[in-house]
Design an enzyme around this catalytic site. Structure first.
Site, mmCIF file in Angstrom:
data_model
loop_
_atom_site.group_PDB
_atom_site.id
_atom_site.type_symbol
_atom_site.label_atom_id
_atom_site.label_comp_id
_atom_site.label_asym_id
_atom_site.label_seq_id
_atom_site.Cartn_x
_atom_site.Cartn_y
_atom_site.Cartn_z
ATOM 1 N N ILE A 95 -10.350 2.810 4.054
ATOM 2 C CA ILE A 95 -10.908 3.700 3.044
ATOM 3 C C ILE A 95 -11.525 4.883 3.776
ATOM 4 C CG2 ILE A 95 -12.668 3.959 1.255
ATOM 5 C CD1 ILE A 95 -12.249 1.001 0.575
ATOM 6 N N LEU A 96 -11.104 6.069 3.416
ATOM 7 C CA LEU A 96 -11.516 7.269 4.137
ATOM 8 C C LEU A 96 -12.780 7.872 3.545
ATOM 9 C CD1 LEU A 96 -7.937 8.789 4.385
ATOM 10 C CD2 LEU A 96 -9.197 7.632 6.211
ATOM 11 N N ASN A 110 -0.166 10.176 0.911
ATOM 12 C CA ASN A 110 -0.188 8.725 1.050
ATOM 13 C C ASN A 110 0.914 8.136 0.181
ATOM 14 O OD1 ASN A 110 -1.347 6.088 1.727
ATOM 15 N ND2 ASN A 110 -2.090 6.032 -0.377
ATOM 16 N N HIS A 112 1.732 4.778 -2.093
ATOM 17 C CA HIS A 112 1.005 3.662 -2.714
ATOM 18 C C HIS A 112 1.975 2.840 -3.552
ATOM 19 C CE1 HIS A 112 -2.426 1.452 -4.257
ATOM 20 N NE2 HIS A 112 -1.927 1.588 -5.470
ATOM 21 N N SER A 139 4.307 5.392 -5.617
ATOM 22 C CA SER A 139 3.901 6.785 -5.807
ATOM 23 C C SER A 139 3.545 7.415 -4.467
ATOM 24 C CB SER A 139 2.654 6.867 -6.709
ATOM 25 O OG SER A 139 2.828 6.178 -7.926
ATOM 26 N N THR A 144 -7.251 12.620 -1.964
ATOM 27 C CA THR A 144 -8.537 13.226 -2.293
ATOM 28 C C THR A 144 -9.637 12.200 -2.072
ATOM 29 O OG1 THR A 144 -8.421 12.566 -4.626
ATOM 30 C CG2 THR A 144 -7.433 14.713 -4.034
ATOM 31 N N LEU A 147 -10.155 7.146 -4.346
ATOM 32 C CA LEU A 147 -9.198 6.203 -3.778
ATOM 33 C C LEU A 147 -7.935 6.151 -4.630
ATOM 34 C CD1 LEU A 147 -8.559 3.968 -1.682
ATOM 35 C CD2 LEU A 147 -9.569 2.334 -3.288
ATOM 36 N N ASP A 148 -6.799 6.476 -4.022
ATOM 37 C CA ASP A 148 -5.502 6.479 -4.709
ATOM 38 C C ASP A 148 -5.536 7.329 -5.975
ATOM 39 O OD1 ASP A 148 -4.510 4.694 -2.770
ATOM 40 O OD2 ASP A 148 -5.212 2.964 -3.899
ATOM 41 N N THR A 175 11.948 -0.615 -0.770
ATOM 42 C CA THR A 175 13.202 0.133 -0.645
ATOM 43 C C THR A 175 13.055 1.531 -1.237
ATOM 44 O OG1 THR A 175 14.531 -1.883 -0.732
ATOM 45 C CG2 THR A 175 15.649 0.156 -1.271
#
Length: 218
Positions: A95-96, A110, A112, A139, A144, A147-148, A175
């Site tokens: 977690i950034l 990212n 997800h 996705s 930002t 989170l996600d 895949t």
């Protein structure tokens, strides 16, 4: 000679999405140069993938830092020495901090494993099955502070089959990740994909909340 975009990739594990980017760099379908692959885990197999491709690697153990902020500051110092135009989170399981995400705002993406905004966080395949969803997917989004929660650039939809387990569903979703992640990087490198105020923007036009549907199995 084709101009390429400098990229830094952050990983924590096996690095199959990293491999998709490496393959695209090597066969020149992606106009990128991966300057370094950075991991918070020294045993991440993705580091071996990078070394096999002749790509520089860095390891920064988060356990060596007494705070998330200190770790992220050290990460910024390593990343910025490569002058990346794009930072790619390819299974980076950290977690950034807000300071980190602001530093790379608009130039960090990212992948997800869910159809965001559904199932932010972990255990997405299990949660989708337990909810009785008929479809699932993955996705690519700009990162930002939420989170996600950043603007979605691209999604791929996968049907949930009657006998699916989290493992079988994860395999089919992965895949699709290997398709939409490189494609998103390519569009960004070509300066066609950017982050707008409330959405991703493709060729100057704001995309819908789900971003670009690269394929749709409905």
């Amino acid at each position: 000679m084709i101009n390429t975009m400098n990229v830094v990739v952050l990983i924590s594990g096996g690095g199959t999405n990293l491999q998709a980017l490496i393959d695209g760099q090597l066969d020149k379908t992606l106009p990128i140069t991966i300057q370094s692959v950075i991991s918070n885990k020294a045993d991440a197999y993705g580091l071996e993938r990078a070394k096999l491709a002749g790509i520089n690697t860095d390891v920064l153990d988060h356990k060596a830092f007494d705070s998330r902020e200190a770790f992220d500051q050290a990460m910024i110092k390593i990343i910025d020495q490569y002058k990346p135009e794009l930072v790619v989170l390819a299974g980076f399981m950290r977690i950034l901090t807000p300071e980190f995400t602001r530093h790379y705002l608009g130039r960090m993406i990212n992948i997800h494993p869910s159809l965001l905004p559904k199932y932010q966080g972990l255990h997405t395949h299990k949660r989708a099955i337990e909810a009785g969803d008929k479809e699932h997917g993955c996705s690519v989004h700009f990162v930002t502070e939420e989170l996600d929660g950043g603007p979605v650039a691209m999604q791929a939809v996968v049907p949930i089959e009657k006998n699916d387990t989290p493992e079988t569903l994860a395999t089919r979703v992965l895949t699709q990740e290997h398709i939409i992640f490189p494609e998103s990087v390519k569009l960004f490198a070509e300066k066609r994909l950017t982050m707008g105020e409330n959405s991703s923007v493709l060729d100057g036009t704001a995309l819908p909340a789900h971003g670009l549907l690269i394929n749709n199995f409905k």
